[in-house]
Design a protein around this motif. Sequence first.
Motif, PDB file in Angstrom:
ATOM      1  N   ALA B  31       5.885  -2.644  15.482  1.00  5.23           N
ATOM      2  CA  ALA B  31       5.932  -2.762  14.023  1.00  5.23           C
ATOM      3  C   ALA B  31       5.718  -4.213  13.615  1.00  5.23           C
ATOM      4  CB  ALA B  31       7.272  -2.256  13.508  1.00  5.23           C
ATOM      5  N   ILE B  32       6.272  -5.147  14.422  1.00  2.23           N
ATOM      6  CA  ILE B  32       6.084  -6.571  14.105  1.00  2.23           C
ATOM      7  C   ILE B  32       4.625  -6.951  14.304  1.00  2.23           C
ATOM      8  CG2 ILE B  32       6.708  -8.906  14.767  1.00  2.23           C
ATOM      9  CD1 ILE B  32       9.440  -7.727  15.604  1.00  2.23           C
ATOM     10  N   TYR B  33       4.045  -6.534  15.445  1.00  6.65           N
ATOM     11  CA  TYR B  33       2.620  -6.813  15.673  1.00  6.65           C
ATOM     12  C   TYR B  33       1.787  -6.255  14.529  1.00  6.65           C
ATOM     13  CZ  TYR B  33       3.383  -8.217  20.544  1.00  6.65           C
ATOM     14  OH  TYR B  33       3.773  -8.860  21.684  1.00  6.65           O
ATOM     15  N   ALA B  34       2.161  -5.071  14.058  1.00  9.12           N
ATOM     16  CA  ALA B  34       1.393  -4.437  12.993  1.00  9.12           C
ATOM     17  C   ALA B  34       1.426  -5.292  11.729  1.00  9.12           C
ATOM     18  CB  ALA B  34       1.934  -3.044  12.714  1.00  9.12           C
ATOM     19  N   LEU B  35       2.626  -5.843  11.410  1.00 11.04           N
ATOM     20  CA  LEU B  35       2.729  -6.666  10.199  1.00 11.04           C
ATOM     21  C   LEU B  35       1.825  -7.882  10.291  1.00 11.04           C
ATOM     22  CD1 LEU B  35       6.515  -6.722   9.269  1.00 11.04           C
ATOM     23  CD2 LEU B  35       4.646  -5.674   8.027  1.00 11.04           C
ATOM     24  N   ILE B  36       1.798  -8.519  11.483  1.00 17.07           N
ATOM     25  CA  ILE B  36       0.939  -9.697  11.622  1.00 17.07           C
ATOM     26  C   ILE B  36      -0.524  -9.258  11.592  1.00 17.07           C
ATOM     27  CG2 ILE B  36       0.577 -11.821  12.920  1.00 17.07           C
ATOM     28  CD1 ILE B  36       3.108 -11.161  14.482  1.00 17.07           C
ATOM     29  N   ALA B  37      -0.818  -8.144  12.278  1.00 13.99           N
ATOM     30  CA  ALA B  37      -2.199  -7.677  12.384  1.00 13.99           C
ATOM     31  C   ALA B  37      -2.792  -7.379  11.016  1.00 13.99           C
ATOM     32  CB  ALA B  37      -2.263  -6.439  13.273  1.00 13.99           C
ATOM     33  N   LEU B  38      -1.940  -6.913  10.088  1.00 13.44           N
ATOM     34  CA  LEU B  38      -2.443  -6.596   8.748  1.00 13.44           C
ATOM     35  C   LEU B  38      -3.047  -7.821   8.077  1.00 13.44           C
ATOM     36  CD1 LEU B  38       0.423  -4.276   7.575  1.00 13.44           C
ATOM     37  CD2 LEU B  38      -1.950  -3.627   7.924  1.00 13.44           C
ATOM     38  N   GLY B  39      -2.389  -8.978   8.258  1.00 13.03           N
ATOM     39  CA  GLY B  39      -2.903 -10.203   7.665  1.00 13.03           C
ATOM     40  C   GLY B  39      -4.261 -10.570   8.250  1.00 13.03           C
ATOM     41  N   TYR B  40      -4.396 -10.459   9.568  1.00 15.32           N
ATOM     42  CA  TYR B  40      -5.679 -10.760  10.208  1.00 15.32           C
ATOM     43  C   TYR B  40      -6.768  -9.844   9.682  1.00 15.32           C
ATOM     44  CZ  TYR B  40      -3.969 -13.726  14.031  1.00 15.32           C
ATOM     45  OH  TYR B  40      -3.456 -14.726  14.787  1.00 15.32           O
ATOM     46  N   THR B  41      -6.434  -8.576   9.624  1.00 13.82           N
ATOM     47  CA  THR B  41      -7.442  -7.587   9.304  1.00 13.82           C
ATOM     48  C   THR B  41      -7.881  -7.717   7.849  1.00 13.82           C
ATOM     49  OG1 THR B  41      -7.942  -5.455  10.290  1.00 13.82           O
ATOM     50  CG2 THR B  41      -6.368  -5.432   8.514  1.00 13.82           C
ATOM     51  N   MET B  42      -6.940  -8.052   6.939  1.00 13.39           N
ATOM     52  CA  MET B  42      -7.312  -8.191   5.526  1.00 13.39           C
ATOM     53  C   MET B  42      -8.220  -9.395   5.327  1.00 13.39           C
ATOM     54  SD  MET B  42      -4.140  -7.097   3.154  1.00 13.39           S
ATOM     55  CE  MET B  42      -3.004  -8.275   3.789  1.00 13.39           C
ATOM     56  N   VAL B  43      -7.858 -10.523   5.986  1.00 16.30           N
ATOM     57  CA  VAL B  43      -8.693 -11.714   5.848  1.00 16.30           C
ATOM     58  C   VAL B  43     -10.064 -11.457   6.464  1.00 16.30           C
ATOM     59  CG1 VAL B  43      -8.977 -14.078   6.650  1.00 16.30           C
ATOM     60  CG2 VAL B  43      -6.820 -13.354   5.672  1.00 16.30           C
ATOM     61  N   TYR B  44     -10.085 -10.788   7.610  1.00 12.82           N
ATOM     62  CA  TYR B  44     -11.377 -10.482   8.221  1.00 12.82           C
ATOM     63  C   TYR B  44     -12.183  -9.579   7.292  1.00 12.82           C
ATOM     64  CZ  TYR B  44     -14.843  -9.966  11.838  1.00 12.82           C
ATOM     65  OH  TYR B  44     -16.005 -10.029  12.539  1.00 12.82           O
ATOM     66  N   GLY B  45     -11.499  -8.663   6.644  1.00 13.15           N
ATOM     67  CA  GLY B  45     -12.173  -7.752   5.737  1.00 13.15           C
ATOM     68  C   GLY B  45     -12.903  -8.473   4.607  1.00 13.15           C
ATOM     69  N   VAL B  46     -12.252  -9.490   4.001  1.00 15.47           N
ATOM     70  CA  VAL B  46     -12.906 -10.139   2.864  1.00 15.47           C
ATOM     71  C   VAL B  46     -13.762 -11.336   3.266  1.00 15.47           C
ATOM     72  CG1 VAL B  46     -11.276  -9.362   1.118  1.00 15.47           C
ATOM     73  CG2 VAL B  46     -10.885 -11.510   2.280  1.00 15.47           C
TER      74      VAL B  46
END
Lengths: 313, 311
Positions: B31-46
């Motif tokens: 769950a912790i990895y997921a929280l950090i991963a969300l930030g990476y993925t959103m920035v990569y997305g935009v």
Amino acid sequence: MPRPHFYLLAALLTALGISHFSDRIDPYHLDVIIGIGINIILAVSLNLVNGYTGQFSLGHAGFMAVGAYLAAAVSLFLGPKLLGASGGTALQQNALFLAALGVGGLSAAFAGLLVGVPSLRLKGDYLALVTLGFGEIIRVIFQNVEVLGGALGLNGIPAYTSIFWVLAFVALAVFVVTCLVHSTYGRGFLATHDDEIASEAVGLDTTRYKIIAFVIGAFFAGIAGGLYGHFKLTITPTGFSFDRSIEIVVMVILGGMGNTIGVILAAVLLTLLPELLRPIAEYRMILYSFLLIVLMIVRPQGLFNFKFGKVKL
Amino acid sequence: MTTQSESLNSQLSTPLSEFLQQLLNGLSLGAIYALIALGYTMVYGVLRFINFAHSDVFMVGAFIGYYAGKLVPENTIWGGLVVLALSMLGCAVLGMTIERLAYRPLRGAATLNVLITAIGVSLLLEYSGQVFFGAAPRTFPAIFPVKNFSVGGLVISTNQLSVIVVAALLMVALQFIVHRTKIGTAMRAVSLNPKAAQLVGINIDVVISFTFGLGSALAAAGGILYALNYPSIDPLMGVMPGLKAFVAAVLGGIGNIPGAALGGLILGTVETFVNGSQWSTYKDAIAFAILIIIMLFRPAGLLGKFTVEKV
């Protein structure tokens, strides 16, 4: 004699000349020079992959680790058997060192082949990540091999690295990379960098070029690792973490990708910078990283890239 | 966590309950990895680049929590929530500042330059952390009340539960923001096609800034939750979790928000099981092995869409 070969010979003779005066050089300066030389080998070899061929590798420290460990293993485990208890003459030691470096370089090149064949199908960020992953895996493997000291690393490596060997391999790395890129065959590296699809359309085997660049880059990283191990006399797996790879990538990018002279200058500058900033002690790395950001914003084409008009990264 | 899960394991007897215990440990790490991963993925997305500094925003989040934790009474739920909110707010500001000062001038530059800048920001945060917070590890205060209780042979700590609950709530909130609000729609539009988004009147700077703020706030929450479970924090604590969270983002399909959550959970679980097995010394390598396998066989990730390169 073709001109590049003449330059190589001249560089080797200069290295020999300088090594005669190495006793007169201040030991601290000598250390810094050797450090610079090792970084130049690393940066120039990575430049073949990242700069000339346009593939973004973040795993150079992994290949350096392979070279460092295998070369150190040769001189630590085979050395005493071959040279006997007396330690052998200087000539024998140098011959053993050359063999050790050869083993280190070749095994790093083999590791490069193993990593390159599957991962070079990927591009850009993805390739960067996979090479980073491989680099970390190599490090974790060394951490778990008990024969090679495990997490403690190898100690008591004989101090074979001299200024001559460092300068000689700097010359060799620059010679090989420059000649390769400027040869008829080597134009393929630049073509792969410029436009992969167009290169394939005119019949270049781009995958082959990428793998060759990768293997040669890994070979010199292995040599640099061997020199590093016999210079620091102790190596640990943590010394080859991904920070080290980044350090080399930064040299290549600051030097201007695909510009050997710029990359050499960047390697000199980035090795000297932390030394020069020593008086401000703990703030020096803050300044270093701050400079890195500023340089990327003000001079994105690289600090030493003066090719106007055709800047393409 | 190693010592904690080992001591927990010794109290267990049956293979099934051991399996469930490891699964629980794995899910809370995931769950912790997921929280950090969300930030990476959103920035990569935009923006289409790997924000290496994200893992250090995670570290700063934990340190804000460390200092804020001294201001509120320990072991209370509201105190813990205040710390969590402060840290998320602080990191959101930090993330937006980083974007404004370091990344915005490089908008449209080559990916490699932005990547190196991100690495520079990451090093800057790490070294500044070592100077201002000190390089020595510190003990993170128990800001939430901690209690262990056992259910059918399983030892569950409230920390693990709060990690899973907080992470789940934040992910639901994120899903709401991205799919049900105006700014979320704008984010998705920018991710799909930045130029077209600008043409229909979306202020791309605001959207990117908001994305950084949101991602950094999630990283801060991840930092606090991580520090609750592994209460020793230092300026370099973000490096490994950051790399692994990025692997999680790639595993789920980079740019894909549910994918990042799924990737995080899978990675956390696999890593915990490896850690509990005889190959525990290879636990740091397993994330990268997964990364390489997924890159070679399914480069778009588990939930990502594969796009064919067109000439």
